[in-house]
Design an enzyme around this catalytic site. Structure first.
Site, PDB file in Angstrom:
ATOM      1  N   HIS A  20       3.671  46.929  -2.214  1.00 56.97           N
ATOM      2  CA  HIS A  20       4.802  46.719  -1.304  1.00 56.97           C
ATOM      3  C   HIS A  20       5.815  47.861  -1.443  1.00 56.97           C
ATOM      4  O   HIS A  20       6.383  48.336  -0.454  1.00 56.97           O
ATOM      5  CB  HIS A  20       5.493  45.389  -1.617  1.00 56.97           C
ATOM      6  CG  HIS A  20       4.660  44.187  -1.329  1.00 56.97           C
ATOM      7  ND1 HIS A  20       5.034  43.222  -0.417  1.00 56.97           N
ATOM      8  CD2 HIS A  20       3.453  43.774  -1.820  1.00 56.97           C
ATOM      9  CE1 HIS A  20       4.105  42.272  -0.362  1.00 56.97           C
ATOM     10  NE2 HIS A  20       3.148  42.590  -1.211  1.00 56.97           N
ATOM     11  N   ASP A 119      11.640  42.242   2.063  1.00 57.46           N
ATOM     12  CA  ASP A 119      10.264  41.760   1.966  1.00 57.46           C
ATOM     13  C   ASP A 119      10.231  40.236   2.150  1.00 57.46           C
ATOM     14  O   ASP A 119      11.247  39.611   2.464  1.00 57.46           O
ATOM     15  CB  ASP A 119       9.686  42.178   0.615  1.00 57.46           C
ATOM     16  CG  ASP A 119       8.217  42.567   0.705  1.00 57.46           C
ATOM     17  OD1 ASP A 119       7.458  41.852   1.385  1.00 57.46           O
ATOM     18  OD2 ASP A 119       7.825  43.583   0.091  1.00 57.46           O
ATOM     19  N   GLY A 392      -5.497  36.895  -1.774  1.00 59.73           N
ATOM     20  CA  GLY A 392      -4.499  37.012  -0.711  1.00 59.73           C
ATOM     21  C   GLY A 392      -5.106  37.268   0.659  1.00 59.73           C
ATOM     22  O   GLY A 392      -6.023  36.569   1.095  1.00 59.73           O
TER      23      GLY A 392
END
Length: 478
Positions: A20, A119, A392
């Site tokens: 990220h 985020d 994920g």
């Protein structure tokens, strides 16, 4: 009279994972470089210290802001990112992350940015930013097809009455609901979870040690943001971007694929690259399989063995970037593996410059965990993909790529996700050597016209920043 263009101050606050942090930093650098706006890039001290060096042309516009991570039981002293902890400890990292609420609030109060680009994790941030009159954009590193599959928030922002039932992720309570396309996808799609992946998905829906679930975090962020910026582009998934805009009822803005710049590799590690490139230079063009499963994947001993033995059995030259796991537990290569593959393959246990390796002409294929950033890097160079997703959204990305014939997934058992050395070997040979695999090699080369087109990708950033500028002008006039 022409309106004077004002320099914006944009704060950026990514989740504590380098998958990220790096795309967020790449977006920040492009905003600064192309539009001259000021960036405050916020993370923890150790994460900031591990960032690649900021290029001199944009360094004056980017301030790196260190917020110390609060101490939390179960987190070791230097654990500041997901790569530093085993998977089951990540909820405790989320507790520590939530402890940044007060210092981040103070920073926002004193520095007064125009925007905060954040985020999925800080579910508490939108009300704080709103109170301080700071505009909010959620930057998603997840692609549009994956977000569509997960679905819109439980409480649609401005949905017409009666639509909540249809689009409420909470209504998908059984494993069977996640192995078929959701009702809100109006076109044919094979992007679904396998049964073994769907079992893990319930971890995201249920509250974890941090007190809330990841779905709660995502929902609150959706509901509190003004724009959703997403790391993708129309040329790759137009139908999914359009659908997600309809589902969310807020602007969904592609910011491009944010391909990293080659000149921005880690300069202090060039001796590493010299050693690696020396070996790659001795290999035939397009013959080498690069194997890298990201910094957070911890295959079981069984999976690890089958992957190694499959690599050996395939007879393909390989370069395996094998990082030691954060938990310190080591996995053992099959006995005699390195001796038997000596000269044909390298197992590299230190830091490896992935972007440079993928760019080397001897590399033809990539065994990947299907992280969206890794896929982006591979397609810049037209590398064929052998897909081995683990956690994920990786399974959804694998189906997305297979649907486009842009990669081949290593076959696995539907129930437990296990695979064999034979399935690894056969998939490697198909993608790298066999005549019937030519379609995948051709498709990977074709992808470079989108993923490798820097100007096309940078135009997306320009359009996004124009939206940020226009929005602030309207607010300031109001």
């Amino acid at each position: 009279m022409a309106e004077t263009k004002q320099q914006l101050h944009i704060a950026m606050f990514p989740w504590l994972a380098f998958g990220h942090i790096i795309p967020s930093l790449e977006l920040g650098k492009l905003i600064a470089r192309r539009k001259g706006h000021r960036i405050s890039f916020i993370s923890t001290p150790r994460n900031i210290d591990r960032l690649p060096k900021i290029p001199p042309d944009v360094a004056p516009l980017i301030t790196l802001v260190k917020l110390p991570l609060p101490h939390v039981d179960n987190l070791t002293e230097n654990a500041e990112a997901t790569m530093d902890v085993p998977h089951h400890i990540i909820p405790y990292l989320k507790i520590a992350h939530d402890g940044l609420q007060e210092p981040l609030s103070k920073f926002l109060e004193t520095s007064n940015p125009d925007w905060i680009i954040h985020d999925f994790a800080p579910h508490w941030l939108p009300p704080i930013a709103s109170r301080l009159s700071i505009s909010r954009a959620f930057f998603s590193i997840f692609n549009a097809s994956s977000l569509c599959f997960i679905g819109p928030p439980k409480f649609p922002l401005s949905a017409s009455p009666g639509t909540t039932e249809e689009t409420d992720l909470g209504k998908r309570t059984e494993l069977e609901h996640f192995i078929v396309p959701p009702k809100w996808v109006p076109f044919p799609s094979k992007i679904v979870y396998r049964p073994y992946e769907a079992k893990k998905l319930f971890e995201l829906i249920e509250a974890n040690a941090s007190g809330v679930s990841d779905m709660f975090r995502l929902n609150m962020v959706y509901l509190g943001t003004e724009f959703l910026a997403i790391k993708t582009c129309m040329e790759v998934e137009a139908e999914w971007l359009n659908l997600f805009g309809e589902l969310l009822h807020i602007p969904v803005v592609p910011v491009g694929l944010l391909p990293p710049s080659p000149q921005e590799g880690n300069d202090n590690k060039d001796s590493t690259w010299d050693t690696i490139s020396e070996w790659l230079d001795t290999q035939e063009k397009g013959s080498v399989v690069y194997v890298a499963l990201g910094s957070e994947i911890r295959p079981s001993e069984e999976d690890f063995n089958e992957l190694a033995l499959g690599l050996e059995q395939s007879r393909c030259p390989f370069f395996w970037a094998l990082r030691k796991s954060a938990g310190g537990e080591s996995v053992e290569l099959p006995e005699g593996f390195e001796n038997r593959t000596k000269g044909r393959g390298i197992v590299w246990t230190g830091w490896a410059p992935q972007f440079k390796i993928l760019g080397h002409e001897s590399v033809g294929g990539f065994v990947t965990h299907c992280g969206w950033s890794s896929v982006t890097e591979a397609f810049q160079f037209g590398r064929a993909l052998i897909l081995l997703p683990f956690i994920g959204d990786q399974g959804l990305i694998a189906r997305f790529l297979e649907e486009r014939q842009a990669g081949v997934e290593i076959p696995r058992k539907e129930e437990d996700g296990s695979f064999t050395k034979d399935s690894v070997s056969q998939t490697l040979r198909l993608v790298m050597k066999d005549a019937e695999g030519q379609i995948y090699r051709d498709k990977a080369k074709e992808m470079t016209t989108i993923f490798g087109d820097k100007e096309l990708q940078h135009r997306y950033v320009d359009k996004f920043v124009e939206l940020l500028e226009k929005h602030r002008r309207i607010i300031n006039k109001g």
